[in-house]
Design a protein around this motif. Sequence first.
Motif, PDB file in Angstrom:
ATOM      1  N   SER A 105      -3.825  57.534  -1.289  1.00  0.00           N
ATOM      2  CA  SER A 105      -3.991  58.148   0.033  1.00  0.00           C
ATOM      3  C   SER A 105      -3.501  59.585  -0.002  1.00  0.00           C
ATOM      4  CB  SER A 105      -3.212  57.365   1.092  1.00  0.00           C
ATOM      5  OG  SER A 105      -3.706  56.048   1.211  1.00  0.00           O
ATOM      6  N   PRO A 106      -4.224  60.512   0.611  1.00  0.00           N
ATOM      7  CA  PRO A 106      -3.764  61.913   0.636  1.00  0.00           C
ATOM      8  C   PRO A 106      -2.502  62.065   1.478  1.00  0.00           C
ATOM      9  CG  PRO A 106      -5.687  61.620   2.040  1.00  0.00           C
ATOM     10  CD  PRO A 106      -5.507  60.333   1.311  1.00  0.00           C
ATOM     11  N   ASP A 107      -1.770  63.143   1.210  1.00  0.00           N
ATOM     12  CA  ASP A 107      -0.508  63.374   1.920  1.00  0.00           C
ATOM     13  C   ASP A 107      -0.706  63.469   3.430  1.00  0.00           C
ATOM     14  OD1 ASP A 107       0.737  63.384  -0.516  1.00  0.00           O
ATOM     15  OD2 ASP A 107       0.735  65.570  -0.713  1.00  0.00           O
ATOM     16  N   ARG A 108      -1.787  64.122   3.843  1.00  0.00           N
ATOM     17  CA  ARG A 108      -2.037  64.265   5.272  1.00  0.00           C
ATOM     18  C   ARG A 108      -2.184  62.906   5.943  1.00  0.00           C
ATOM     19  NH1 ARG A 108      -6.543  64.033   8.089  1.00  0.00           N
ATOM     20  NH2 ARG A 108      -7.775  63.936   6.176  1.00  0.00           N
ATOM     21  N   LYS A 109      -2.869  61.985   5.272  1.00  0.00           N
ATOM     22  CA  LYS A 109      -3.066  60.654   5.847  1.00  0.00           C
ATOM     23  C   LYS A 109      -1.766  59.875   5.896  1.00  0.00           C
ATOM     24  CE  LYS A 109      -5.828  56.464   5.278  1.00  0.00           C
ATOM     25  NZ  LYS A 109      -6.879  55.789   4.466  1.00  0.00           N
ATOM     26  N   ILE A 110      -0.945  60.002   4.867  1.00  0.00           N
ATOM     27  CA  ILE A 110       0.338  59.290   4.846  1.00  0.00           C
ATOM     28  C   ILE A 110       1.238  59.772   5.975  1.00  0.00           C
ATOM     29  CG2 ILE A 110       2.437  58.916   3.501  1.00  0.00           C
ATOM     30  CD1 ILE A 110       0.728  59.074   0.971  1.00  0.00           C
ATOM     31  N   ILE A 111       1.259  61.088   6.178  1.00  0.00           N
ATOM     32  CA  ILE A 111       2.117  61.639   7.231  1.00  0.00           C
ATOM     33  C   ILE A 111       1.621  61.228   8.608  1.00  0.00           C
ATOM     34  CG2 ILE A 111       2.901  63.788   8.323  1.00  0.00           C
ATOM     35  CD1 ILE A 111       2.872  65.079   5.566  1.00  0.00           C
ATOM     36  N   MET A 112       0.302  61.349   8.845  1.00  0.00           N
ATOM     37  CA  MET A 112      -0.231  61.127  10.182  1.00  0.00           C
ATOM     38  C   MET A 112      -0.395  59.647  10.520  1.00  0.00           C
ATOM     39  SD  MET A 112      -0.371  64.122  11.339  1.00  0.00           S
ATOM     40  CE  MET A 112      -1.148  63.694  12.889  1.00  0.00           C
ATOM     41  N   ARG A 113      -0.658  58.782   9.521  1.00  0.00           N
ATOM     42  CA  ARG A 113      -0.958  57.382   9.819  1.00  0.00           C
ATOM     43  C   ARG A 113       0.185  56.425   9.494  1.00  0.00           C
ATOM     44  NH1 ARG A 113      -6.833  55.399   8.135  1.00  0.00           N
ATOM     45  NH2 ARG A 113      -5.993  53.689   9.392  1.00  0.00           N
ATOM     46  N   HIS A 114       1.166  56.889   8.744  1.00  0.00           N
ATOM     47  CA  HIS A 114       2.252  55.994   8.349  1.00  0.00           C
ATOM     48  C   HIS A 114       3.624  56.489   8.802  1.00  0.00           C
ATOM     49  CE1 HIS A 114      -0.387  53.449   5.928  1.00  0.00           C
ATOM     50  NE2 HIS A 114      -0.904  54.543   5.387  1.00  0.00           N
ATOM     51  N   LEU A 115       3.904  57.760   8.600  1.00  0.00           N
ATOM     52  CA  LEU A 115       5.250  58.254   8.897  1.00  0.00           C
ATOM     53  C   LEU A 115       5.416  58.594  10.381  1.00  0.00           C
ATOM     54  CD1 LEU A 115       5.891  60.481   5.753  1.00  0.00           C
ATOM     55  CD2 LEU A 115       6.774  58.195   6.240  1.00  0.00           C
TER      56      LEU A 115
END
Length: 381
Positions: A282-292
């Motif tokens: 998963s790209p960093d943007r997705k991890i930040i916006m969808r998980h963190l």
Amino acid sequence: MDNNRLSKDLFVLKEKQNDDVDKISRPSTTFLQDATRSLLRNIPAMVSIVALLVIIIMSFIGPKMNDYGYDDQDLSRAKMPARIQLFEDISWLGFAGTLSGTFEGATVEEATQNALSRYGGNEEFIDIEIKNEGNGTKDSAKVDATYRIYEAKDMEESYFWFGTDSLGRDQWTRAWQGTKISLYIAFLAAAIDLVIGVAYGGISAYYGGRVDNVMQRIIEILIGIPNLVVVILMIIILKPGIISITIALTITGWIGMARIVRGEVLKLKNQEFVLASRTLGSPDRKIIMRHLIPNVTGLIIINTMFTIPSAIFFEAFLSFIGLGLAPPEASLGTLIESGFKSLQIYPYMLVFPAILISIIMIAFNILADGLRDAFDPKMHD
């Protein structure tokens, strides 16, 4: 007793019910549903929500409820006290449209003369009640005077629900117009917190290392600059008003949110669900916006609710010291500042905007406490 001698007829075989094995006695709910249910049970928080909704609605429809504009000046109706239909005969409510005060003098005649001179000498519209006749030595004479100013100015058919200011502007219209501007500045501060603070804190914590060091040094520089200094610099460059306050909030207002989000993301970024998502590519943007970010949503909402009353107080403070909105613009801060100058003689000019700003700040703080309890799993039943 020998157990081997027990008859099998004493026992009943319980058949297995496959339908009931995995049955859940209580319906499953999400975290958001639990938080909503907890918030709905919090009576003070729900009362605060209702009060805030009423104030927000009135800030839009209040200025349109009469024919007076917020900047309509008429010195002939200057400093008129509050007067409301149906309540004008109940003097203790403060909406009778009269001015009253206690006046002293060496004699009753002198105290009466002081009252007459204070209210322009309109003796036929001034009711005098002797409070203390005095003895001519230690005790002075005191009289209570009530001035029927609406009758004196031949305005018996007029009603100013919050009174008028020194320039004859309707305080009802200006109070709700000022509430709208104060709420605009407050929600603007909340939006800046959400957009800049959350993004800045999340990126700084997620990448860490050199990126985090550089971004935190920038925050340390900005946090060392007081908001008041930034506002003064903006006024020097621009002029007092919404634009200068907006820029000041944009420069320094998001720092607190950024530091809170950073601390929470630092705790979450090494947990299993984040490592699994990273392993799956998963790209960093997705991890930040969808998980963190979703996992710190509760904390973000709570701190946003605390940011709003702080921003309202910040604007009121700036207006009170003359660095806020410039006349003829109205805000709760400018109304309180103008009312403070006439507090002893015309207290209604301060009372109504002070009540409004107090209700707004108390309601937002109570709502923030309710949200904090609702989003805290340890507080749930």
